[in-house]
Design an enzyme around this catalytic site. Structure first.
Site, PDB file in Angstrom:
ATOM      1  N   TYR A 160      46.040 -15.390 -28.528  1.00 58.23           N
ATOM      2  CA  TYR A 160      47.164 -15.571 -29.458  1.00 58.23           C
ATOM      3  C   TYR A 160      47.511 -17.047 -29.594  1.00 58.23           C
ATOM      4  CZ  TYR A 160      52.089 -15.993 -30.865  1.00 58.23           C
ATOM      5  OH  TYR A 160      53.252 -16.397 -31.471  1.00 58.23           O
TER       6      TYR A 160
ATOM      7  N   THR B  68      54.643 -21.456 -32.319  1.00 58.16           N
ATOM      8  CA  THR B  68      55.182 -21.041 -31.024  1.00 58.16           C
ATOM      9  C   THR B  68      55.029 -22.144 -29.970  1.00 58.16           C
ATOM     10  OG1 THR B  68      54.707 -19.534 -29.174  1.00 58.16           O
ATOM     11  CG2 THR B  68      52.916 -19.962 -30.666  1.00 58.16           C
ATOM     12  N   ASP B  69      55.879 -22.099 -28.943  1.00 60.16           N
ATOM     13  CA  ASP B  69      55.739 -23.050 -27.825  1.00 60.16           C
ATOM     14  C   ASP B  69      54.502 -22.731 -26.975  1.00 60.16           C
ATOM     15  OD1 ASP B  69      56.661 -20.701 -26.656  1.00 60.16           O
ATOM     16  OD2 ASP B  69      58.247 -21.649 -25.468  1.00 60.16           O
ATOM     17  N   GLU B  70      53.910 -21.544 -27.184  1.00 63.67           N
ATOM     18  CA  GLU B  70      52.783 -21.140 -26.327  1.00 63.67           C
ATOM     19  C   GLU B  70      51.559 -22.016 -26.544  1.00 63.67           C
ATOM     20  OE1 GLU B  70      52.361 -16.877 -25.927  1.00 63.67           O
ATOM     21  OE2 GLU B  70      54.457 -16.559 -26.451  1.00 63.67           O
TER      22      GLU B  70
ATOM     23  N   LYS C  10      47.217 -19.643 -32.815  1.00 63.40           N
ATOM     24  CA  LYS C  10      48.368 -20.367 -33.389  1.00 63.40           C
ATOM     25  C   LYS C  10      48.118 -21.876 -33.320  1.00 63.40           C
ATOM     26  CE  LYS C  10      51.813 -18.984 -34.748  1.00 63.40           C
ATOM     27  NZ  LYS C  10      52.259 -18.493 -36.085  1.00 63.40           N
TER      28      LYS C  10
ATOM     29  N   LYS D 156      57.467  -5.721 -27.371  1.00 59.57           N
ATOM     30  CA  LYS D 156      57.883  -6.949 -26.706  1.00 59.57           C
ATOM     31  C   LYS D 156      58.899  -6.591 -25.618  1.00 59.57           C
ATOM     32  CE  LYS D 156      55.483  -9.456 -29.629  1.00 59.57           C
ATOM     33  NZ  LYS D 156      55.860  -9.712 -30.978  1.00 59.57           N
TER      34      LYS D 156
ATOM     35  N   ASP E 149      48.021  -9.312 -48.339  1.00 57.85           N
ATOM     36  CA  ASP E 149      47.436  -9.889 -47.140  1.00 57.85           C
ATOM     37  C   ASP E 149      47.340 -11.408 -47.354  1.00 57.85           C
ATOM     38  OD1 ASP E 149      45.716 -10.732 -45.085  1.00 57.85           O
ATOM     39  OD2 ASP E 149      44.513  -8.906 -45.196  1.00 57.85           O
TER      40      ASP E 149
HETATM   41  P1  NAD Z   1      56.101  -9.858 -35.945  1.00 60.09           P
HETATM   42  O1  NAD Z   1      54.824  -9.386 -35.326  1.00 60.09           O
HETATM   43  O2  NAD Z   1      57.365  -9.120 -35.666  1.00 60.09           O
HETATM   44  O3  NAD Z   1      55.940  -9.907 -37.538  1.00 60.09           O
HETATM   45  C1  NAD Z   1      54.789 -10.403 -38.164  1.00 60.09           C
HETATM   46  C2  NAD Z   1      54.837  -9.997 -39.641  1.00 60.09           C
HETATM   47  O4  NAD Z   1      53.670 -10.531 -40.277  1.00 60.09           O
HETATM   48  C3  NAD Z   1      54.801  -8.478 -39.859  1.00 60.09           C
HETATM   49  O5  NAD Z   1      55.763  -8.113 -40.821  1.00 60.09           O
HETATM   50  C4  NAD Z   1      53.389  -8.213 -40.352  1.00 60.09           C
HETATM   51  O6  NAD Z   1      53.302  -7.091 -41.234  1.00 60.09           O
HETATM   52  C5  NAD Z   1      53.073  -9.524 -41.080  1.00 60.09           C
HETATM   53  N1  NAD Z   1      51.623  -9.762 -41.149  1.00 60.09           N
HETATM   54  C6  NAD Z   1      50.723  -9.700 -40.149  1.00 60.09           C
HETATM   55  N2  NAD Z   1      49.488  -9.955 -40.624  1.00 60.09           N
HETATM   56  C7  NAD Z   1      49.624 -10.194 -41.956  1.00 60.09           C
HETATM   57  C8  NAD Z   1      48.707 -10.542 -42.988  1.00 60.09           C
HETATM   58  N3  NAD Z   1      47.390 -10.649 -42.751  1.00 60.09           N
HETATM   59  N4  NAD Z   1      49.191 -10.737 -44.233  1.00 60.09           N
HETATM   60  C9  NAD Z   1      50.517 -10.623 -44.499  1.00 60.09           C
HETATM   61  N5  NAD Z   1      51.416 -10.283 -43.567  1.00 60.09           N
HETATM   62  C10 NAD Z   1      50.976 -10.077 -42.302  1.00 60.09           C
HETATM   63  O7  NAD Z   1      56.209 -11.390 -35.536  1.00 60.09           O
HETATM   64  P2  NAD Z   1      57.508 -12.270 -35.189  1.00 60.09           P
HETATM   65  O8  NAD Z   1      57.810 -12.102 -33.751  1.00 60.09           O
HETATM   66  O9  NAD Z   1      58.555 -12.051 -36.199  1.00 60.09           O
HETATM   67  O10 NAD Z   1      56.884 -13.731 -35.363  1.00 60.09           O
HETATM   68  C11 NAD Z   1      56.885 -14.373 -36.634  1.00 60.09           C
HETATM   69  C12 NAD Z   1      56.250 -15.737 -36.514  1.00 60.09           C
HETATM   70  O11 NAD Z   1      56.971 -16.526 -35.571  1.00 60.09           O
HETATM   71  C13 NAD Z   1      54.798 -15.710 -36.029  1.00 60.09           C
HETATM   72  O12 NAD Z   1      54.081 -16.695 -36.726  1.00 60.09           O
HETATM   73  C14 NAD Z   1      54.897 -16.049 -34.543  1.00 60.09           C
HETATM   74  O13 NAD Z   1      53.725 -16.677 -34.095  1.00 60.09           O
HETATM   75  C15 NAD Z   1      56.089 -16.983 -34.554  1.00 60.09           C
HETATM   76  N6  NAD Z   1      56.879 -17.035 -33.309  1.00 60.09           N
HETATM   77  C16 NAD Z   1      57.362 -15.875 -32.741  1.00 60.09           C
HETATM   78  C17 NAD Z   1      58.142 -15.956 -31.586  1.00 60.09           C
HETATM   79  C18 NAD Z   1      58.729 -14.718 -30.944  1.00 60.09           C
HETATM   80  O14 NAD Z   1      59.333 -14.813 -29.875  1.00 60.09           O
HETATM   81  N7  NAD Z   1      58.631 -13.557 -31.526  1.00 60.09           N
HETATM   82  C19 NAD Z   1      58.413 -17.202 -31.014  1.00 60.09           C
HETATM   83  C20 NAD Z   1      57.916 -18.362 -31.641  1.00 60.09           C
HETATM   84  C21 NAD Z   1      57.161 -18.259 -32.789  1.00 60.09           C
HETATM   85  P1  TYD Z   2      56.511 -10.797 -24.428  1.00 60.14           P
HETATM   86  O1  TYD Z   2      57.788 -10.212 -24.942  1.00 60.14           O
HETATM   87  O2  TYD Z   2      55.233 -10.059 -24.669  1.00 60.14           O
HETATM   88  O3  TYD Z   2      56.414 -12.298 -24.972  1.00 60.14           O
HETATM   89  P2  TYD Z   2      55.368 -13.490 -24.587  1.00 60.14           P
HETATM   90  O4  TYD Z   2      54.209 -12.907 -23.877  1.00 60.14           O
HETATM   91  O5  TYD Z   2      54.994 -14.020 -25.932  1.00 60.14           O
HETATM   92  O6  TYD Z   2      56.157 -14.453 -23.764  1.00 60.14           O
HETATM   93  O7  TYD Z   2      56.639 -10.962 -22.862  1.00 60.14           O
HETATM   94  C1  TYD Z   2      57.681 -11.735 -22.269  1.00 60.14           C
HETATM   95  C2  TYD Z   2      57.396 -11.816 -20.782  1.00 60.14           C
HETATM   96  O8  TYD Z   2      57.539 -10.510 -20.212  1.00 60.14           O
HETATM   97  C3  TYD Z   2      55.971 -12.257 -20.456  1.00 60.14           C
HETATM   98  O9  TYD Z   2      56.005 -13.081 -19.300  1.00 60.14           O
HETATM   99  C4  TYD Z   2      55.239 -10.973 -20.163  1.00 60.14           C
HETATM  100  C5  TYD Z   2      56.323 -10.080 -19.572  1.00 60.14           C
HETATM  101  N1  TYD Z   2      56.183  -8.628 -19.847  1.00 60.14           N
HETATM  102  C6  TYD Z   2      56.230  -7.709 -18.798  1.00 60.14           C
HETATM  103  O10 TYD Z   2      56.380  -8.073 -17.615  1.00 60.14           O
HETATM  104  N2  TYD Z   2      56.111  -6.381 -19.098  1.00 60.14           N
HETATM  105  C7  TYD Z   2      55.930  -5.927 -20.371  1.00 60.14           C
HETATM  106  O11 TYD Z   2      55.802  -4.687 -20.591  1.00 60.14           O
HETATM  107  C8  TYD Z   2      55.891  -6.885 -21.442  1.00 60.14           C
HETATM  108  C9  TYD Z   2      55.713  -6.432 -22.866  1.00 60.14           C
HETATM  109  C10 TYD Z   2      56.031  -8.226 -21.129  1.00 60.14           C
END
Ligand code: NAD
Ligand code: TYD
Length: 383
Positions: free
Chosen positions: A189, A140-142, A193, A228, A66
């Protein structure tokens, strides 16, 4: 620029997740001289099956831990003489953060602080202190909040790249996220971040730690957890289950193929300027409803169903609370300074993605049945 002859051990956190698994794979395969230590707690989102193809490589080690467990992280950094950290571990799903914000504060804020402090204290014991070290935080861009949808019908995007989509090249407003924008997070979230990003910068400004932060747009591609949008909908279309579209489906996201993000991370880790921020994006804005229609048409075509046969699965549901309207990244700084741009047209990326999920039904089934969580339990119990 960093002197990489000293770079021996890189700790990648969250490497069993979606983006992390692509980064680990890239680094393990591309840099046989580096030792890659993947630290992951294996929460519901962590799945070691994502890394089965590289798990026996000699330069790779997995440690179930962790990031909030400071003592374990510090001891591991010391043992492995870690000089590089690429920090991806996080809670990453907005809908979960709305239901359970505490977990997000714990992992994303306290976990990042624990990583920073462990790296700081360990690096301060080194003869050369921070020299040759790098702490790279993936964000993230969020954090920038939401842009307005000033042009619901779309205007020509001001940006072109070699991979610009032939199918669709729209922007839905004049404004874009640039690195100098104020943080305005709305969801628990993005608030967590944003807070973690502030701590990373504070460690640079206060202690001189060599940090970098990048803020990326929505990723898509193989191994994404099916909560997602894109993997959830591909799986639902396959099983002819309803597709829950939040609100009117008008929200806009900027989509980037995950391997292009991993390539950017590699480039920035090696060539990025310390203390800088880089925005990473796909130059690829889509309204949710439009992307959903592309996904339906692609799944139907690949499965040999009548094209568009599954459009009636679209089900409008109550909107997400505080749903950000539009995300759109201006990643020209990264383009200009380090020469990065997306390599893949969206058409190709979505085709690859849909095919991957349809070809890996067992991966999906093991997740949806919960079996994956037990999969490696015995194997790693005593490590
Ligand atoms: P994900 O949820 O698929 O993976 C997260 C990983 O972190 C998992 O393997 C989980 O087991 C591990 N984790 C969670 N809590 C933990 C802890 N306390 N200790 C150790 N490991 C832990 O996430 P992702 O979509 O691959 O995103 C990865 C990173 O990129 C994140 O920091 C997220 O904020 C960032 N990010 C994601 C996106 C996207 O579109 N998915 C976009 C921009 C930035
Ligand atoms: P998501 O994949 O959760 O990413 P983020 O919220 O980080 O952008 O969602 C992408 C977009 O899709 C977001 O505008 C929320 C929408 N969404 C739905 O309309 N239905 C769904 O079931 C999910 C998971 C997301």
């Amino acid at each position: 620029m960093i002197d990489f002859k000293d770079m021996k051990s890189i700790m990648i956190t969250g490497g069993a997740g979606f983006i992390g698994s692509h980064v680990v794979r890239l680094f393990v395969n591309k840099y046989p001289d580096y030792r890659i230590i993947n630290v992951d707690k294996l929460t519901y989102a962590g799945n070691l099956e994502n890394l089965r193809d590289i798990e026996n490589c000699p330069n790779y080690r997995f440690v179930k831990a962790d990031i909030c467990d400071f003592d374990t992280i510090y001891a591991l950094m010391q043992e492995e003489q870690v000089t590089g950290v690429i920090h991806l571990a996080a809670e990453s799903h907005v809908d979960r953060s709305i239901k359970d914000p505490f977990t997000f504060a714990r992992t994303n804020v306290m976990g990042t602080l624990s990583m920073l402090q462990a790296a700081k204290l360990y690096w301060e014991t080194r003869e050369n202190k921070y020299e040759g070290c790098r702490f790279y935080h993936i964000s993230t861009d969020e954090v920038y909040g939401a842009l307005e949808l000033t042009h619901p019908e779309g205007i020509d995007s001001p940006f072109t790249t070699t991979a610009s989509s032939a199918l669709h090249h729209h922007a839905y407003g004049e404004k874009f996220f640039t690195e100098d924008l104020k943080y305005m997070p709305h969801s628990p979230y993005s608030a967590s971040k944003a807070s973690s990003d502030h701590f990373v910068r504070a460690f640079h400004d206060t202690y001189g730690m060599p940090t970098i932060v990048t803020n990326c747009s929505n990723n898509y591609g193989p191994y994404q957890f099916p909560e997602k949008l894109i993997p959830l909908f591909i799986n639902n279309i396959r099983h002819r289950k309803p597709l829950p579209v939040y609100g009117k489906g008008e929200n806009v996201r900027d989509w980037l193929y995950v391997e292009d993000h991993a390539r950017a991370i590699d480039l920035i880790f090696h060539k990025g300027q310390v203390a800088e921020t880089y925005n990473i994006g796909g130059f690829n804005e889509w309204k949710n409803i439009d992307i959903i229609k592309v996904v339906i048409a692609t799944v139907d075509r690949i499965l040999g169903r009548e094209e568009g046969a599954d459009m009636d699965l679209i089900t409008y549901v109550t909107d997400r609370a505080g749903h950000d309207m539009r995300y759109a990244i201006d990643s020209r700084k990264l383009q200009r300074e380090l020469g990065w741009e997306p390599s893949l047209q969206f058409e190709e990326g979505i085709e690859r993605t849909v095919r991957w999920y349809l070809d890996h039904q067992e991966w999906m089934d093991r997740i949806t049945s919960g079996e994956y969580e037990r999969y490696y339990e015995d194997m790693y119990k005593n490590r």
